[in-house]
Design a protein around this motif. Structure first.
Motif, short mmCIF file in Angstrom:
data_model
loop_
_atom_site.label_atom_id
_atom_site.label_comp_id
_atom_site.label_asym_id
_atom_site.label_seq_id
_atom_site.Cartn_x
_atom_site.Cartn_y
_atom_site.Cartn_z
N GLU A 203 1.03 -1.24 0.17
CA GLU A 203 0.00 0.08 -0.21
C GLU A 203 0.97 1.22 -0.14
N PRO A 204 1.16 1.85 -1.17
CA PRO A 204 2.22 2.92 -1.28
C PRO A 204 1.99 4.07 -0.63
N LEU A 205 0.55 4.42 -0.26
CA LEU A 205 -0.02 5.43 0.53
C LEU A 205 -0.13 5.16 1.80
N SER A 206 0.12 4.07 2.39
CA SER A 206 0.01 3.88 3.71
C SER A 206 1.10 4.06 4.59
N ARG A 207 1.64 5.43 4.77
CA ARG A 207 2.68 5.52 5.37
C ARG A 207 2.64 5.60 6.98
N GLY A 208 3.65 5.68 7.85
CA GLY A 208 3.52 6.27 9.02
C GLY A 208 3.39 5.14 10.15
N LEU A 209 3.60 3.94 9.66
CA LEU A 209 3.61 2.67 10.79
C LEU A 209 4.58 2.65 11.49
N THR A 210 4.63 2.70 12.90
CA THR A 210 5.53 2.61 13.90
C THR A 210 5.40 1.20 14.52
N VAL A 211 6.37 0.57 14.65
CA VAL A 211 6.46 -0.82 15.31
C VAL A 211 7.82 -0.33 16.46
N LYS A 212 7.40 -0.15 17.49
CA LYS A 212 8.34 0.28 18.64
C LYS A 212 8.06 -0.65 20.05
N ASN A 213 9.36 -0.89 20.63
CA ASN A 213 9.56 -1.26 21.80
C ASN A 213 8.46 -2.67 22.09
N ASN A 214 8.57 -3.53 21.11
CA ASN A 214 7.71 -4.90 21.18
C ASN A 214 8.93 -5.89 21.44
N LEU A 215 8.59 -6.94 21.91
CA LEU A 215 9.14 -8.17 22.22
C LEU A 215 8.44 -9.28 21.17
N PHE A 216 9.36 -9.77 20.45
CA PHE A 216 9.09 -10.98 19.45
C PHE A 216 9.90 -12.05 19.90
N GLN A 217 9.07 -13.24 20.26
CA GLN A 217 9.77 -14.82 20.24
C GLN A 217 9.08 -15.77 19.57
N PRO A 315 -3.33 17.39 -2.35
CA PRO A 315 -2.06 18.12 -1.82
C PRO A 315 -1.65 17.91 -0.37
N ALA A 316 -2.55 17.56 0.51
CA ALA A 316 -2.55 17.20 1.93
C ALA A 316 -1.55 16.06 2.13
N TYR A 317 -1.65 15.21 1.12
CA TYR A 317 -0.97 14.12 1.25
C TYR A 317 0.79 14.25 1.42
N VAL A 318 1.35 15.11 0.58
CA VAL A 318 2.72 15.45 0.79
C VAL A 318 2.91 16.40 1.88
N ARG A 319 1.94 17.13 2.70
CA ARG A 319 1.96 17.75 3.72
C ARG A 319 2.36 16.94 5.05
N ILE A 320 1.48 15.91 4.89
CA ILE A 320 1.49 14.93 6.05
C ILE A 320 2.86 13.89 5.99
N PHE A 321 3.23 13.72 4.67
CA PHE A 321 4.36 12.75 4.59
C PHE A 321 5.10 13.42 3.44
N PRO A 322 5.98 14.18 3.77
CA PRO A 322 7.01 15.02 2.83
C PRO A 322 7.72 14.30 2.35
N LEU A 323 8.16 13.11 2.62
CA LEU A 323 9.22 12.33 2.10
C LEU A 323 8.46 11.69 0.76
N ALA A 324 7.18 11.66 0.45
CA ALA A 324 6.75 11.29 -0.66
C ALA A 324 6.64 12.26 -1.70
N SER A 325 7.09 13.41 -1.62
CA SER A 325 7.28 14.26 -2.71
C SER A 325 8.00 13.82 -3.72
#
Length: 398
Positions: A203-217, A315-325
């Motif tokens: 999903e090229p438009l679905s940016r912004g996922l954060t996976v942080k401080n989890n334990l995987f076993q 236009p709001a997409y690039v404002r939210i995710f500048p690296l997508a420009s």
């Protein structure tokens, strides 16, 4: 393939056959000393909510049923708190097109499919959903390829949960800006291949996922797949050029691949500990190789076409995710700006580069590679600049 309720196959403990015309059940107990048999007969959700607001379930035990314990459609502020949901054959907690809903301090166990399905939110507005301090155990017992938690829309927070013992993924998602933090995930994905405990896909438009401080076993296969299947699973899998994710401060222990990045751009994997993994990070540029015809303009993935439409019309997409420009102008088929710095890896192979990716065209700095060691020694070797949570701060907090 899965065969259920076949009389000729009733040949071992744990199997059953229900003759629906005579309503007779033939059942071979898995344990001859069992004392109770529960048979679900409720074909509708126990609570069916539509267009409601401010409904709260507190301290209930909801058990059995052939579909859901609670189904909510186009509703808001529905909360499930301190409840036990057990033995539903379908999806116990299923919220569709909802907002600001919460599932907290609850136990969801022994479900036929996904334990929780939450739909709501968008690029411009977070869903407001929260899943917190829950224990999700023994999921997908019938529908074996359903994740414990399904997320749709965008902006849901999943934090401080225990997800354990299921044949498929722990969490899958569709949409932007999910926060997956401080969860403990154990013994999942043992019956599938080419999958991931945390899985985001194509999903090229679905940016912004954060996976942080989890334990995987123990995210690993328990069978040998056939030669037509990719033989392995990842603990975090950014599949088919999924962009814009941050994987930070996690402990990956006892699995095949820690993080697999399938060609997506602007992904960061930093300050993680990999212990007992056959491979820390797998990176490829599949958009330049076998997947090129699928992801290019007119391809079946609708990949660059959807990006072009969003950049021109929203236009709001690039404002939210500048690296997508520069998505369409700066090497669109390559994992641009991939960063795999400041990690600790215990083992022999920290990162595997494929499809002409490598240190020269990605960022890979200040990683610590140990040939052997314990979790404590790996944590002690973490580069400065980040404070990992203690194990007691991961998972449910009560």
């Amino acid at each position: 393939f899965q065969f259920v309720n076949v009389p000729q196959a009733l040949s071992a403990p744990g199997q059953y056959y229900l003759n629906r015309s005579t309503m007779k059940l033939y059942f071979w107990p898995a344990n001859p000393s069992f004392s109770e048999l529960a048979i679900n007969t409720c074909s509708d959700p126990m609570f069916n909510l539509e267009g409601v607001a401010n409904v709260h379930f507190n301290g209930l035990t909801l058990q059995g049923g052939l579909t859901s314990a609670i189904y909510a459609d186009v509703s808001s502020s529905v909360t499930v708190n301190d409840c036990v949901v057990n033995g539903c054959s379908g999806q116990p907690l299923w919220f569709s097109g909802c907002s600001a809903c919460g599932i907290v301090n609850s136990i969801i166990t022994n479900c036929g499919g996904s334990a929780i399905s939450l739909d709501g939110g968008s690029l411009s507005m977070a869903s407001g959903h929260v899943i917190s301090n829950c224990r999700i155990l023994n999921f997908s017992r019938l529908a074996r390829m359903w994740p414990a938690i399904q997320l749709y829309g965008g902006g849901t927070i999943v934090t401080h949960n225990l997800i354990q013992d299921g044949p498929f993924d722990a969490i899958t998602m569709s949409g932007p800006n999910y926060q997956i933090t401080n969860n403990s995930i154990n013994n999942v994905d043992f019956e599938v291949s080419d999958a991931g405990a945390i899985y985001a896909d194509r999903e090229p438009l679905s940016r912004g996922l954060t996976v942080k401080n989890n334990l995987f076993q123990n995210v690993t296969l328990t069978f040998a797949p056939n030669n037509q299947t990719s033989p392995g699973v990842a603990q975090v899998y950014l599949d088919d050029m999924q962009p814009g994710a941050t994987v930070e401060g996690n402990i990956f222990e006892g699995g095949g691949v820690g993080v697999e990045v399938g060609g997506g751009r602007d992904n960061t994997v930093k300050y993680n500990v990999f212990l007992g993994n056959a491979l820390g990070i797998l990176l490829d540029a599949r958009g330049t190789s076998w997947a090129h015809s699928y992801c290019t303009f007119g391809g079946s993935w609708d990949y660059l076409d959807s990006v072009q439409y969003e950049l021109l019309k929203v236009p709001a997409y690039v404002r939210i995710f500048p690296l997508a420009s520069d998505f369409l102008t700066n090497n669109p088929y390559f994992p641009v700006r991939f960063n795999s710095s400041d990690n600790v890896y215990v083992g022999s192979t920290f990162i595997s580069y494929q499809d002409n990716t490598g240190p020269s065209n990605t960022i890979c700095l200040n990683n610590v590679i140990l040939s052997s060691g314990t979790l404590q020694s790996a944590l002690a070797a973490m580069p400065s600049g980040y404070t990992m949570p203690t194990l007691a701060q991961v998972g449910p907090q009560h």
